[in-house]
Design a protein around this motif. Structure first.
Motif, mmCIF file in Angstrom:
data_model
loop_
_atom_site.group_PDB
_atom_site.id
_atom_site.type_symbol
_atom_site.label_atom_id
_atom_site.label_comp_id
_atom_site.label_asym_id
_atom_site.label_seq_id
_atom_site.Cartn_x
_atom_site.Cartn_y
_atom_site.Cartn_z
ATOM 1 N N LYS A 87 -114.236 -9.710 -51.394
ATOM 2 C CA LYS A 87 -113.737 -10.478 -52.536
ATOM 3 C C LYS A 87 -113.270 -9.547 -53.652
ATOM 4 O O LYS A 87 -112.214 -9.765 -54.260
ATOM 5 C CB LYS A 87 -114.831 -11.413 -53.050
ATOM 6 N N GLN A 114 -118.269 -15.574 -47.779
ATOM 7 C CA GLN A 114 -119.454 -16.328 -48.178
ATOM 8 C C GLN A 114 -120.710 -15.876 -47.453
ATOM 9 O O GLN A 114 -121.805 -16.382 -47.726
ATOM 10 C CB GLN A 114 -119.225 -17.820 -47.949
ATOM 11 N N ARG A 170 -107.430 -15.872 -50.888
ATOM 12 C CA ARG A 170 -108.091 -15.845 -49.571
ATOM 13 C C ARG A 170 -107.099 -16.132 -48.448
ATOM 14 O O ARG A 170 -107.083 -15.442 -47.429
ATOM 15 C CB ARG A 170 -109.224 -16.869 -49.526
ATOM 16 N N ASP A 172 -110.425 -20.312 -42.651
ATOM 17 C CA ASP A 172 -111.829 -20.709 -42.540
ATOM 18 C C ASP A 172 -112.698 -19.514 -42.144
ATOM 19 O O ASP A 172 -113.779 -19.310 -42.703
ATOM 20 C CB ASP A 172 -111.985 -21.830 -41.516
ATOM 21 N N THR A 224 -112.960 -17.111 -45.069
ATOM 22 C CA THR A 224 -113.823 -17.698 -46.100
ATOM 23 C C THR A 224 -115.284 -17.530 -45.728
ATOM 24 O O THR A 224 -116.127 -17.199 -46.572
ATOM 25 C CB THR A 224 -113.504 -19.187 -46.293
#
Length: 276
Positions: free
Chosen positions: A11, A56, A37, A49, A52
């Motif tokens: 990130k 996360q 992203r 997805d 991400t």
């Protein structure tokens, strides 16, 4: 290294990449300075997805192929790429513990270089050994113990390093790289906690997630006895002690800095003769 650290790194790094660098034309009114992203996912050839979930911390086992693709999408250099792999647990671990001592033969080599400052450091920038001229160069510091601690926590550091901001950025980037090595991670974390608690500048730089090893370049110093010095330095890996580096400074022959370095050596020699 936890998957959370991997996600935090991804990130942070996408925030450093300009879309134009990667061939993405920014639309008017764009609020994100770095990559989104979905843009990283597109450049890396993975689903939004999946990417991400990596950020996360819900995806824990990216393949080397995916990491290489992400390194390309985030425009990572060799140090940043190596750090990315280490965060994902895909880099080799040391076979033996890191040594914290310096061989006598290497100490003798340092001593024999009377006309150039030279020192041995480890990954977390601890100063393990140095010659007399390096001691004279750094003699304004309370302790010659760790380059990051000297730079951030000793008030003399702000005066000694002519470009203090550049020096601090380099220190933090080196510590980020060191944190990815299992053999030095615990010591690095202790140093990070110390600097993080004491320095707002350190906290700001740490959050940028820059990663870089030592490179050949010039450094500017302001010494209290001889004034401004511009010194080139080279960093050499010590093959007999993985994680150790030999740092050698030198001035351009015939330059004012060369004369000042010679004067510094003479002052140091005189001071040693005056000792009881």
């Amino acid at each position: 290294m936890s998957s959370t650290e991997l996600g935090t790194f991804l990130k942070a790094r996408r925030g450093h990449v300009k879309p134009s660098t990667m061939g993405i034309k920014a639309q008017p009114g764009r609020r994100v300075s770095g990559l989104r992203r979905e843009e990283v996912a597109m450049l890396a050839g993975v689903s939004v997805d999946y990417y991400t979930r990596l950020e996360q911390g819900r995806e824990r086992n990216p393949s080397p192929g995916v990491l290489n693709a992400l390194a390309g999408a985030l425009d990572l250099d060799s140090d940043l790429r190596e750090h990315l792999f280490r965060l994902a647990g895909l880099a080799p671990t040391p076979r033996t513990p890191m040594r914290e001592t310096v061989d006598d033969s290497l100490r003798q080599l340092l001593t024999s270089w009377s006309h150039t400052p030279a020192l041995i450091i480890n990954r977390q920038l601890d100063v393990l050994a140095y010659n007399d001229l390096a001691g004279a160069l750094y003699n304004g510091f309370e302790r010659i113990d760790n380059i990051a601690r000297m730079t951030f926590l000793d008030p003399f550091g702000r005066r000694f390093f002519t470009d203090w901001e550049r020096a601090t950025t380099a220190c933090v980037a080196n510590l980020r790289l060191a944190l990815g090595h299992i053999g030095s991670a615990d010591d690095v974390r202790a140093l990070i906690l110390e600097a993080h608690a004491a320095s707002a500048e350190f906290r700001d730089l740490w959050n940028q997630h820059d990663v870089r090893g030592k490179t050949h370049e010039a450094k500017a110093f302001r010494h209290p006895d001889v004034g401004d010095l511009l010194l080139e330095y080279n960093a050499f890996d010590v093959r007999s002690a993985p994680g150790h580096q030999l740092i050698v400074y030198q001035a351009l022959p015939g330059s004012p800095s060369a004369d000042k370095l010679q004067l510094l050596g003479a002052l140091a020699a005189t001071a040693s003769l005056d000792l009881p």
